[in-house]
Design a protein around this motif. Structure first.
Motif, mmCIF file in Angstrom:
data_model
loop_
_atom_site.group_PDB
_atom_site.id
_atom_site.type_symbol
_atom_site.label_atom_id
_atom_site.label_comp_id
_atom_site.label_asym_id
_atom_site.label_seq_id
_atom_site.Cartn_x
_atom_site.Cartn_y
_atom_site.Cartn_z
ATOM 1 N N ASP A 1 0.706 -1.173 -0.064
ATOM 2 C CA ASP A 1 -0.029 0.197 -0.070
ATOM 3 C C ASP A 1 0.738 1.268 0.024
ATOM 4 O O ASP A 1 0.453 2.470 -0.721
ATOM 5 N N GLN A 2 1.643 1.089 0.732
ATOM 6 C CA GLN A 2 2.654 2.642 1.031
ATOM 7 C C GLN A 2 4.156 3.420 -0.093
ATOM 8 O O GLN A 2 3.761 3.965 -0.777
ATOM 9 N N GLU A 3 3.876 1.709 -0.800
ATOM 10 C CA GLU A 3 4.801 1.916 -1.857
ATOM 11 C C GLU A 3 3.895 2.148 -3.030
ATOM 12 O O GLU A 3 3.836 3.005 -4.198
ATOM 13 N N ARG A 4 2.159 1.556 -3.310
ATOM 14 C CA ARG A 4 1.577 2.227 -4.422
ATOM 15 C C ARG A 4 1.380 3.570 -4.035
ATOM 16 O O ARG A 4 0.767 4.144 -5.274
ATOM 17 N N GLU A 5 1.269 4.068 -3.215
ATOM 18 C CA GLU A 5 1.465 5.361 -2.984
ATOM 19 C C GLU A 5 1.630 6.239 -3.354
ATOM 20 O O GLU A 5 1.704 7.047 -4.181
ATOM 21 N N THR A 6 3.295 5.894 -3.343
ATOM 22 C CA THR A 6 4.667 7.102 -4.060
ATOM 23 C C THR A 6 4.729 7.125 -5.169
ATOM 24 O O THR A 6 4.924 7.846 -5.504
ATOM 25 N N ARG A 7 4.298 5.175 -5.299
ATOM 26 C CA ARG A 7 4.732 5.712 -6.758
ATOM 27 C C ARG A 7 3.932 6.054 -7.865
ATOM 28 O O ARG A 7 3.207 6.981 -8.322
ATOM 29 N N TYR A 8 2.094 5.628 -7.556
ATOM 30 C CA TYR A 8 1.337 6.658 -7.635
ATOM 31 C C TYR A 8 1.598 8.121 -8.140
ATOM 32 O O TYR A 8 2.029 8.880 -9.086
#
Length: 202
Positions: free
Chosen positions: A138-145
């Motif tokens: 989830d954290q990686e997804r937010e940052t990548r987005y």
């Protein structure tokens, strides 16, 4: 608001999402004339894809609309995915705002394109700019987005600036391009602040 109205609004929202996804998944024949369309072939791209490449393809108002429609669609699709998975209130608001505004703009552009050129636009040779948001935390997804959407928005700014340099474009396109320059610059600044906050909290 009564219960019936709430149910109708909920159904309308669901239908809107399905409508948007149906456009993103369709594959239609090449642009050849009346009632025909342009084939969009999505290929994988590296995270470092230069956003200027999209602006380089804008040599007419028709090019601008043909490229901006799938560009918006990519933002809508990724925003839907992050909205579902994130618990971050700021990102919830951002993804909902992008989904709401750009879904409407996609419809407006498609209608204008059909009216002005008598064709169905499906993306031409648009190349996706954002990395896959699936199969990561989830954290990686937010940052990548956020990282990718900043680059994605900057691409839209370049495309909007380019079309405004062209002669003979419709007033609707002038207004739309100026709106992109204003609204997406504000969203870029919001996302840059979010990234700084996320980095500081690590």
């Amino acid at each position: 608001m009564n219960v019936v109205m709430k149910k109708l609004l909920s159904l309308l929202s669901l239908l809107t999402v399905l409508f948007i996804f149906s456009f993103s998944n369709q594959s239609i024949s090449d642009e050849q004339g009346h009632g025909t369309s342009e084939h969009m072939e999505h290929k994988s791209t590296s995270p470092g894809m230069i956003h200027m490449s999209h602006a380089d393809m804008i040599n007419s108002e028709q090019d601008f609309l043909r490229e901006m429609i799938p560009h918006h669609q990519e933002a809508v699709d990724t925003s839907i995915l992050l909205f579902v998975f994130t618990d971050d209130k700021e990102l919830k608001m951002l993804t909902e705002a992008i989904y709401t505004s750009q879904s409407k703009e996609i419809l407006d552009m498609r209608l204008s394109y059909a009216r002005w050129y008598n064709l169905i636009p499906t993306g031409a040779s648009y190349q996706p700019m954002m990395r896959d948001l699936n199969l990561i935390t989830d954290q990686e997804r937010e940052t990548r987005y956020v990282q990718d959407m900043i680059v994605h928005h900057k691409g839209a700014l370049d495309m909007a600036e380019k079309v405004l340099t062209l002669d003979g474009i419709h007033e609707e396109t002038v207004i739309f391009a100026k709106h992109i320059l204003e609204s997406q610059q504000l969203e870029i600044e919001l996302m840059q602040r979010w990234l700084k906050g996320a980095e500081a909290s690590q």
